[in-house]
Design an enzyme around this catalytic site. Structure first.
Site, PDB file in Angstrom:
ATOM      1  N   ASP A 141       0.825  -1.218   0.000  1.00  0.00           N
ATOM      2  CA  ASP A 141       0.000   0.000   0.000  1.00  0.00           C
ATOM      3  C   ASP A 141       0.856   1.264   0.000  1.00  0.00           C
ATOM      4  OD1 ASP A 141       1.058  -0.067   2.516  1.00  0.00           O
ATOM      5  OD2 ASP A 141      -0.839  -0.071   3.601  1.00  0.00           O
ATOM      6  N   HIS A 143       3.384   2.127   1.918  1.00  0.00           N
ATOM      7  CA  HIS A 143       3.912   2.710   3.158  1.00  0.00           C
ATOM      8  C   HIS A 143       5.416   2.520   3.251  1.00  0.00           C
ATOM      9  CE1 HIS A 143       3.122  -1.388   5.169  1.00  0.00           C
ATOM     10  NE2 HIS A 143       4.393  -1.166   5.425  1.00  0.00           N
ATOM     11  N   GLU A 148       1.777   4.402   7.705  1.00  0.00           N
ATOM     12  CA  GLU A 148       0.614   3.849   7.023  1.00  0.00           C
ATOM     13  C   GLU A 148      -0.106   4.927   6.205  1.00  0.00           C
ATOM     14  OE1 GLU A 148       0.717   0.843   6.962  1.00  0.00           O
ATOM     15  OE2 GLU A 148       0.196  -0.239   8.783  1.00  0.00           O
TER      16      GLU A 148
HETATM   17  C1  GLP Z   1       6.724  -3.823   6.954  1.00  0.00           C
HETATM   18  C2  GLP Z   1       7.864  -2.913   7.363  1.00  0.00           C
HETATM   19  C3  GLP Z   1       8.351  -2.079   6.199  1.00  0.00           C
HETATM   20  C4  GLP Z   1       8.639  -2.976   5.014  1.00  0.00           C
HETATM   21  C5  GLP Z   1       7.353  -3.657   4.601  1.00  0.00           C
HETATM   22  C6  GLP Z   1       7.510  -4.549   3.390  1.00  0.00           C
HETATM   23  O1  GLP Z   1       5.513  -3.181   6.965  1.00  0.00           O
HETATM   24  N1  GLP Z   1       7.513  -2.037   8.419  1.00  0.00           N
HETATM   25  O2  GLP Z   1       9.523  -1.378   6.596  1.00  0.00           O
HETATM   26  O3  GLP Z   1       9.161  -2.216   3.966  1.00  0.00           O
HETATM   27  O4  GLP Z   1       6.912  -4.453   5.699  1.00  0.00           O
HETATM   28  O5  GLP Z   1       8.073  -5.765   3.742  1.00  0.00           O
HETATM   29  P1  GLP Z   1       8.507  -6.869   2.696  1.00  0.00           P
HETATM   30  O6  GLP Z   1       9.852  -6.449   2.224  1.00  0.00           O
HETATM   31  O7  GLP Z   1       8.546  -8.134   3.481  1.00  0.00           O
HETATM   32  O8  GLP Z   1       7.508  -6.884   1.607  1.00  0.00           O
END
Ligand code: GLP
Length: 274
Positions: A141, A143, A148
């Site tokens: 999304d 973020h 968020e």
């Molecule tokens: C979480 C973390 C983010 C990260 C996101 C995506 O929400 N707080 O910092 O970028 O996950 O994670 P992934 O790399 O596992 O898709």
């Protein structure tokens, strides 16, 4: 904002690790001048951490004079929990390199005064002179860290309530049981990352393609907090082919044809060698 499109997640991992090593080495860190690095967790940067460990073991980079600050941490999850970001960082990175544990900073979501924990973090970042390089990932999304949708684009380190989407996405790390995923987290703000002298965002997979489109082709919007980096003077997004699936052909063509020197923020223009 610049976009580097590579063929696969593996290439994103190798390229970004070499880039981080290069930036550390170029800055010639010493006890008088540490290199200050912002770090993410999640599945995306895991490959980069593995490659950085390899580079360190080959003697290509040292973390002796590197100070790190992690982006975020869950609230009320003990540091010893296998899904805490403390555990993640030590297990996947810090225990394999020569960083001094006193130079590692990760927000503590288990303290009683979360507000002071966040303001102290901001103070420590300021005291050391801010970030040389902040590495981030994004959620589907859009973020960044745990900022968020709807977060202020000038926000600082604080407590954030997680969205159901984020908790669902992260349930894969908690036995696919959303009820085990914490409801709150401590996170650096969008403004905290925006103050970094350089930002590198890693984005891989078709599930991140819509977020990359929102980040690059649409306007700055607090519902897609990564889009704030359109206003940062030195942000590089490193992605794989799958993450470009929602971009216009002409956007992809433009970035693929960029002069490589434009993509690399180099003091010496030296090529990145492993
Ligand atoms: C979480 C973390 C983010 C990260 C996101 C995506 O929400 N707080 O910092 O970028 O996950 O994670 P992934 O790399 O596992 O898709």
């Amino acid at each position: 904002m610049k976009l580097l499109i590579l063929d696969s997640p593996d290439e994103v991992a190798s390229w970004s690790a070499k880039y981080v090593a290069k930036r550390i080495n170029e800055s010639k860190p010493s006890r008088d001048r540490y290199f200050v690095l912002g770090l993410p967790t999640g599945g995306t940067p895991l490959g980069m951490y593995r490659k950085l460990i390899e580079l360190h073991k080959k003697g290509k980079v040292s973390f002796q004079y590197v100070v790190t600050f992690n982006m975020d941490e869950y609230v009320n999850l003990p540091k010893t929990h296998s899904q805490s970001y403390h555990y993640f960082m030590y297990d996947n990175f810090f225990k394999h390199i020569d960083i001094d544990p006193k130079n590692v900073h990760i927000l503590d979501g288990t303290v009683s005064d979360l507000k002071s924990e966040c303001s102290d973090y901001e103070k420590k970042i300021k005291q050391i002179g801010g970030f040389d390089l902040f590495i981030g990932g994004i959620g589907a999304d859009g973020h960044i860290a745990f900022n968020e949708p709807g977060s202020s684009l000038v926000s600082r380190t604080r407590v954030k309530t997680l969205t159901d989407d984020t908790r669902e996405a992260n349930a894969r790390f908690f036995d696919n049981d959303i009820s085990q995923v914490p409801r709150e987290a401590l996170t650096v703000g969008v403004g905290t990352v925006m103050d970094a002298r350089e930002v590198m965002i890693l984005i891989t997979g078709s599930h991140k393609a819509f977020a990359l489109y929102k980040a690059i082709e649409e306007g700055v919007n607090h519902m897609w907090t990564i889009s704030a980096f359109q206003l940062h003077p030195n942000t590089l997004m490193v992605c794989d082919e799958d993450a470009t699936l929602e971009l216009k052909v002409k956007t992809v063509k433009y970035f693929k044809n960029l002069n490589p020197h434009e993509l690399i923020n180099s003091d010496s223009n030296a090529s990145i060698k492993s």
